[in-house]
Design an enzyme around this catalytic site. Structure first.
Site, mmCIF file in Angstrom:
data_model
loop_
_atom_site.group_PDB
_atom_site.id
_atom_site.type_symbol
_atom_site.label_atom_id
_atom_site.label_comp_id
_atom_site.label_asym_id
_atom_site.label_seq_id
_atom_site.Cartn_x
_atom_site.Cartn_y
_atom_site.Cartn_z
ATOM 1 N N GLU A 1 7.572 7.161 -5.958
ATOM 2 C CA GLU A 1 6.365 7.832 -6.492
ATOM 3 C C GLU A 1 6.525 9.127 -7.114
ATOM 4 O OE1 GLU A 1 2.246 7.307 -4.965
ATOM 5 O OE2 GLU A 1 2.710 5.047 -4.404
ATOM 6 N N GLU B 1 4.337 -1.365 -2.191
ATOM 7 C CA GLU B 1 3.465 -0.844 -1.375
ATOM 8 C C GLU B 1 2.122 -1.689 -2.259
ATOM 9 O OE1 GLU B 1 2.558 3.305 -0.776
ATOM 10 O OE2 GLU B 1 4.578 3.670 -0.543
HETATM 11 C C1 BG6 Z 1 1.460 5.777 -1.459
HETATM 12 C C2 BG6 Z 1 2.622 6.536 -0.849
HETATM 13 O O1 BG6 Z 1 1.031 6.524 -2.692
HETATM 14 O O2 BG6 Z 1 0.231 5.505 -0.905
HETATM 15 C C3 BG6 Z 1 2.460 6.365 0.917
HETATM 16 O O3 BG6 Z 1 3.657 6.187 -1.142
HETATM 17 C C4 BG6 Z 1 0.829 6.709 1.052
HETATM 18 O O4 BG6 Z 1 3.370 7.193 1.237
HETATM 19 C C5 BG6 Z 1 0.129 5.639 0.431
HETATM 20 O O5 BG6 Z 1 0.668 6.587 2.493
HETATM 21 C C6 BG6 Z 1 -1.192 5.270 0.923
HETATM 22 O O6 BG6 Z 1 -1.913 6.458 0.559
HETATM 23 P P1 BG6 Z 1 -2.831 7.445 1.682
HETATM 24 O O7 BG6 Z 1 -3.236 8.811 0.983
HETATM 25 O O8 BG6 Z 1 -3.943 6.594 1.770
HETATM 26 O O9 BG6 Z 1 -1.761 7.545 2.626
#
Ligand code: BG6
Length: 470
Positions: free
Chosen positions: A165, A370
């Site tokens: 990211e 993700e």
């Molecule tokens: C992504 C990241 O942007 O979102 C992760 O790569 C992150 O590291 C995930 O944990 C979810 O976001 P958050 O802020 O809910 O942890």
């Protein structure tokens, strides 16, 4: 498009799940690890820090055994640069090398394909003190680090992700944490950092193709399609503005070796274009990523800018992420989608739409690295966690992915966030994403015992059936 028959998920589809080092490992100063910017930055004091996280550093065997029981074919995790090269460059820390060797071997023991992210937000703090990504020396530091990784793990790991990211780091730096003193870099500096990361990434991809010719490497970006708020052509232009600046510009530089023309015009006009040195544009060319790794959570809906400060507002329920930019775009609401309890848009159809766009633009296979729902799961007195909302979320997204596959999009695999509960990047431990529950609170670590959530059993079944009932 309606079809009479849906295509199946490919054979050898990488059914996986993800984590990142600083969110899962803990042990932030053990066995020679130095501190990263994440360890040093200021984070909200009312939520968990990263010092213990899910204690995966000490429990990786137990965790990977659970991943194997769930049937995972792939495990996406990141390597902490600070464990491998505590000084950012120079002396290699054998204990760090050994730890990831163990993690990789443990995965391979169960026929789980390790998918390695080289850098997930956690730059060594010692490099940050020398200017971080604003300093061109960090480019060579990243190349040196990459070389160490390819030497030690290149023969065992096939799938590699360079930078997680990069677009979030550049566009929403506050989401990663605030540097001490609370000052975020200017836009001009952020785009200079971005340029250096792009150069580092291109160099590392070229190095990789020489050193690990059988392997596959790709960038890991947070990608999402934008909808215009109405059919007003000005809303459509604004939606395109933001889609380009937020997504395509980052992939274009990696895939095509050049900045997106609209993004470049914007950077020049705002006087925030990076300084380019002789040879930089040549360096960017020919990185040849083998696939696109994509993190997808939600879509956004965009209206035309009003041209004043009212264009900018904090994301619903999240003061650390500002959306909107004067003269570029204005965030708007979408009445057709739901939201999570943390205010994130849930849009499975938008997932299919984004997959189509990414494949159409780059014609490279896509690995989802993700996708998931953050929720306050509760452990029942019977030791169960009934996370039906997570099952619904993933089921709907997988169904839309199957439609995208039927549309002709080439998919390598699906690694949702997260394999196990981890500390959220900026919203603590209560906001959980995993298939496996870790019994700890924000501050009370308890015994960090692992429990299988309902989604664990459901995902296991999906994998066993290669998604045929999705
Ligand atoms: C992504 C990241 O942007 O979102 C992760 O790569 C992150 O590291 C995930 O944990 C979810 O976001 P958050 O802020 O809910 O942890």
């Amino acid at each position: 498009m309606h079809y009479s028959k849906l295509k199946d998920f490919p054979q050898n589809f990488l059914w996986g799940a993800s984590t990142s080092a600083y969110q899962v490992e803990g042990a932030i100063d053990e066995d020679g690890k130095s501190l990263s910017i994440i360890d040093m930055y200021e984070h909200p004091s009312d939520v968990a820090n990263f010092s213990v996280a899910s204690d995966h550093y000490h429990r990786y065997k137990e965790d990977i055994a659970l991943f194997a029981e769930m049937g995972l074919k792939a495990y996406r995790f990141s390597i902490a640069w600070t464990r491998i090269l505590p000084n950012g460059t120079g002396k290699v820390n054998e204990k760090g090398i050994e730890f990831y060797n163990n993690v990789i071997d443990e995965c391979l023991k169960y026929n789980i394909e390790p998918v390695v992210t080289m850098y997930h937000f956690d730059l060594p703090y010692c490099l940050e003190e020398k200017g971080g990504w604003l300093n061109r020396d960090t480019i060579e530091a990243f190349v040196e680090y990459a070389k160490v990784l390819f030497i030690h793990y290149g023969s065992k790991v096939k799938y590699w992700l360079t930078i997680n990211e990069q677009n979030t780091m550049i566009l929403h730096p506050g989401a990663i944490g605030l540097p001490k003193g609370g000052k975020l870099p200017s836009k001009k500096d952020l785009y200079q950092q971005n340029h250096h990361m792009m150069l580092a990434q291109a160099k590392v991809m070229k190095l990789f193709h020489n050193m690990v010719p059988e392997g596959k490497i790709g960038p890991a970006l947070n990608l999402t399609a934008m909808y215009p708020a109405t059919c007003n052509p000005n809303d459509a232009i604004a939606a395109h503005n933001w889609e380009v600046l937020r997504c395509w510009n980052f992939v274009d530089v990696c895939a095509f070796g050049k900045y997106h023309p609209l993004a470049w015009s914007y950077l020049k006009d705002r006087n925030i274009a990076p300084e380019i040195q002789d040879g930089d544009f040549e360096t960017l060319k020919g990185a040849n990523p083998d696939f696109i790794a994509m993190n997808y959570y939600s879509t956004a809906t965009i209206a035309a800018s009003k041209g004043d400060a009212s264009d900018v507002a904090a994301r619903a329920g999240d003061q650390q992420i500002m959306l909107g930019e004067q003269g570029v775009y204005r965030p708007s609401e979408n009445p057709y989608v739901e939201k999570t309890q943390y205010g994130w848009v849930v849009d499975p159809v938008g997932f299919r739409y984004t997959l189509r766009k990414v494949y159409e633009r780059y014609q490279l296979p896509i690995l989802i690295t993700e996708n998931g729902i953050g929720a306050n799961d509760t452990l029942g007195p019977d030791g169960c966690i009934h996370d039906q909302y997570r099952i619904d979320f993933i089921q709907k997204h997988l169904h839309q992915m199957r439609l995208a596959i039927t549309d002709g999009v080439k998919m390598l695999g699906y690694c949702p966030w997260a394999a196990i509960d981890v500390v959220s990047t900026h919203q603590g431990y209560k906001k959980r994403y995993g298939f496996i529950y870790v019994d700890r609170d924000e501050f009370n670590l308890k015994e960090l015992k692992r429990y299988k959530k309902d989604s664990f059993y459901w995902y296991k079944q999906v994998i066993e059936e290669n998604g045929k009932n999705i």
